[in-house]
Design a protein around this motif. Structure first.
Motif, PDB file in Angstrom:
ATOM      1  N   GLU A   1      -4.734   6.693 -12.601  1.00  0.00           N
ATOM      2  CA  GLU A   1      -4.341   5.426 -13.237  1.00  0.00           C
ATOM      3  C   GLU A   1      -4.977   5.262 -14.615  1.00  0.00           C
ATOM      4  N   VAL A   5       3.278   5.171 -10.450  1.00  0.00           N
ATOM      5  CA  VAL A   5       2.121   5.725  -9.763  1.00  0.00           C
ATOM      6  C   VAL A   5       2.154   7.245  -9.892  1.00  0.00           C
ATOM      7  N   ILE A  62      -4.591   9.673   1.701  1.00  0.00           N
ATOM      8  CA  ILE A  62      -5.156   8.690   0.773  1.00  0.00           C
ATOM      9  C   ILE A  62      -4.344   7.399   0.865  1.00  0.00           C
ATOM     10  N   THR A  63      -5.025   6.282   0.704  1.00  0.00           N
ATOM     11  CA  THR A  63      -4.399   4.961   0.712  1.00  0.00           C
ATOM     12  C   THR A  63      -4.675   4.299  -0.627  1.00  0.00           C
ATOM     13  N   HIS A  64      -3.620   3.811  -1.243  1.00  0.00           N
ATOM     14  CA  HIS A  64      -3.777   3.234  -2.592  1.00  0.00           C
ATOM     15  C   HIS A  64      -2.971   1.942  -2.701  1.00  0.00           C
ATOM     16  N   TYR A 101       0.834  -1.205   0.000  1.00  0.00           N
ATOM     17  CA  TYR A 101       0.000   0.000   0.000  1.00  0.00           C
ATOM     18  C   TYR A 101       0.866   1.252   0.000  1.00  0.00           C
ATOM     19  N   HIS A 140     -14.578  11.787  -3.851  1.00  0.00           N
ATOM     20  CA  HIS A 140     -13.219  12.306  -3.695  1.00  0.00           C
ATOM     21  C   HIS A 140     -13.128  13.473  -2.704  1.00  0.00           C
ATOM     22  N   ILE A 164       0.360  10.773  -8.618  1.00  0.00           N
ATOM     23  CA  ILE A 164      -0.513  11.439  -7.641  1.00  0.00           C
ATOM     24  C   ILE A 164      -0.628  12.902  -8.026  1.00  0.00           C
ATOM     25  N   TYR A 219      -5.566  13.035  -6.047  1.00  0.00           N
ATOM     26  CA  TYR A 219      -6.148  12.078  -6.987  1.00  0.00           C
ATOM     27  C   TYR A 219      -5.048  11.184  -7.550  1.00  0.00           C
ATOM     28  N   VAL A 220      -5.224   9.869  -7.398  1.00  0.00           N
ATOM     29  CA  VAL A 220      -4.298   8.896  -7.978  1.00  0.00           C
ATOM     30  C   VAL A 220      -4.771   8.598  -9.401  1.00  0.00           C
TER      31      VAL A 220
END
Length: 579
Positions: free
Chosen positions: A211, A170, A127-129, A107, A193, A172, A208-209
């Protein structure tokens, strides 16, 4: 897909977008203040990120951040662009590496806060991703039917296997979103969000991640054979408009999945690849012609139905080609069904198949014969039997068979020896479909032969044909833009050859639109005008004295019936007859 997403974005902004709204009041009549961003534009933040095997985060357990950046400005500026890179190996970040290779999740915990306020939850964005996701690995059910001893039935019964796919890149983004939102009017795709600390009406800045541009081919399948796992984290700012466009794209793609218009990540990756790898001008042209493609499809369908609905004579048309097209449509439908194609495409193919069956009913007399298998009898119509069209159709199919059967035999042997298939049923379908894609244009040549022998194209459904031809050129454009198998690319270009030959025949055998053709079709004059003209000629013939030559007035039935003599196309309304 692009026009649909643009329309949905405009619709959402029209329904929920920024516009002057009446103040929202509670039950007591007190005005409820709108939702505002808790921080103003230009304020400074610091960014901290930890990569851990834990979904929950504890500052006491992880004191030193994996990556830290300062002087982050709350605005959409280039100054905020930062990046961090590392490698997870057996010697470096060993605990993180072992977490991945043992099929556990890693994570990313990202924090955005003002200086010295990292532990203050009311002023910190967290935030956790997950950095890896689990995807079901497709079972290889194909085998060489001659040499491979793979037991497909046994493989199907085995439990599904999931692989851990790691995202090495990744991104961000700090979104420059500071809109004043009336209470209860938050956009549906924005609401997940926004984070409101405690009972506050003000929301924290949005991280905001992104992807959206992560393709499946860029993900790394992690197992104990992988020695080096790269990781790159990018931080940057993003405008509010661009962020909402990304959200709209993601929501539209999820909707496409539910509707069945896309079958999985591969279809979405093809769309994303088209956006990234295609020239912007060519991409814009593609969006425009895709709209035209839908319009032409509808018009071709409409005119094709109208042509066959009013068709009473099969003179000049190849009946055998209609039967072959029906067979080809059936095979393609079964092939798509066998390969788990989306139900939207299956429905479209099934409707086309029904139309082909309906054409058979219009082309021949269909009856039920209970005493003879397969209990269905097909008898050619009289207009087809009593004309030379049937003879020319048989000649054309005989010539086509000289090339068709050897090619079919060679392709079948090649597919059986060198290609893999799930079963003998899949082998038969796949071989026929592959042959249709490669050599299907040969089946269009009987109509060319009939046109050549009759020296006429007046019997052709030109409106429907032209719309289909335009769609063929649009498919050629997609063949350059969209990634597709070589066989399908060939299938897109093969129809062009036939189209140009048809155009040459149209030029060689011109049709006068102001007269009834030799097959009893058309003419710009209506029936009343034609009857009036015939009546005038009859009166003229009665008043004119006979001088060794009589004139015979050609009635409507004689014109509609047609003759085999090609000079009939150039005949006047009256013709001299010798006594």
């Amino acid at each position: 897909m692009i026009p649909r997403m643009i329309m949905m974005y405009m619709l959402f902004n029209w329904l929920f977008g920024s516009k002057t709204a009446a103040p929202v009041k509670d039950k007591t009549g007190k005005v409820i203040q709108p939702h505002m961003c808790a921080f103003g534009r230009g304020q400074q933040f610091e960014f901290n990120a930890w990569v851990t095997p834990n979904k929950t985060f504890d500052f006491q357990t992880f004191e030193v951040p994996t990556w830290k950046e300062e002087r982050i400005i709350f605005a959409n500026i280039d100054q905020n662009s930062r990046n961090y890179s590392t490698n997870l190996t057996k010697t470096s970040h060993q605990d993180l590496y072992n977490t991945l290779v043992t099929n556990h999740t890693l994570y990313l915990h990202a924090f955005l806060s003002q200086r010295s306020h990292l532990l203050n939850n009311s002023k910190t964005v967290h935030i956790t991703h997950p950095l890896n996701k689990y995807v079901k690995i497709k079972k290889n059910l194909k085998k060489n039917l001659l040499s491979d001893e793979k037991n497909v039935t046994l493989i199907k019964s085995e439990p599904d296997v999931y692989g851990s796919y790691f995202n090495p890149e990744v991104s961000i983004n700090l979104v420059d979103y500071q809109e004043a939102i009336p209470s209860g009017q938050i956009l549906p795709h924005v609401k997940p969000h926004l984070k409101f600390p405690g009972k506050s009406l003000n929301y924290l800045p949005v991280m905001y991640v992104n992807e959206f541009w992560t393709l499946k081919e860029k993900l790394l399948l992690v197992n104990d054979t992988v020695e080096n796992i790269p990781l790159t984290i990018t931080f940057d700012s993003m405008s509010a408009l661009k962020w909402q466009v990304y959200l709209q794209f993601e929501m539209s793609m999820e909707m496409q999945k539910k509707l069945g218009t896309v079958t999985g990540d591969d279809d979405q990756d093809d769309f994303k690849r088209m956006l990234t790898d295609t020239n912007p001008i060519l991409l814009g042209v593609t969006v425009f012609v895709s709209i035209l493609h839908s319009i032409f499809d509808f018009l071709a369908f409409k005119n094709d139905i109208a042509f066959w609905k009013d068709r009473k004579s099969m003179e000049g048309l190849s009946v055998r080609t209609i039967f072959i097209n029906c067979f080809m449509q059936l095979v393609i439908f079964l092939y798509l069904f066998d390969n788990d194609t989306s139900w939207m495409i299956l429905i479209s193919s099934f409707v086309g198949l029904l139309i082909e069956f309906w054409k058979i009913k219009k082309a021949v007399n269909v009856s039920i014969d209970k005493n003879k298998f397969p209990y269905i009898s097909f008898v050619d119509k009289g207009s087809y039997v009593n004309s030379k069209t049937r003879q020319y159709d048989q000649e054309a199919m005989r010539y086509v068979s000289y090339a068709l059967y050897p090619l079919m035999a060679c392709y079948t042997v090649y597919s059986l020896i060198y290609e893999t298939h799930k079963s003998w049923y899949s082998f038969i379908l796949g071989t026929i479909v592959g042959f249709i894609y490669m050599f299907g244009f040969i089946m269009m040549t009987p109509q060319l032969w009939i046109n050549y022998k009759l020296k006429s194209v007046a019997h052709m459904p030109w409106k429907a044909f032209m719309y289909k031809a335009l769609n063929t050129f649009i498919d050629d454009l997609f063949a350059f833009v969209i990634k597709m198998p070589i066989m399908h690319r060939i299938g897109c270009f093969r129809d062009d050859i036939i189209f140009f030959i048809y155009l040459y025949q149209r030029w060689k055998y011109p049709v006068d639109p102001k007269r009834m053709n030799e097959y009893g079709q058309g003419g710009e004059e209506d029936d009343e005008a034609l009857l009036e003209k015939i009546g005038q000629l009859e009166c003229k013939a009665e008043t004119k004295p006979s001088e060794g030559v009589k004139e015979e007035v050609v009635n409507e039935k004689d014109v509609a019936k047609g003759e085999d003599d090609n000079d009939l196309r150039h005949r006047n309304v009256t013709k001299p007859l010798e006594e």
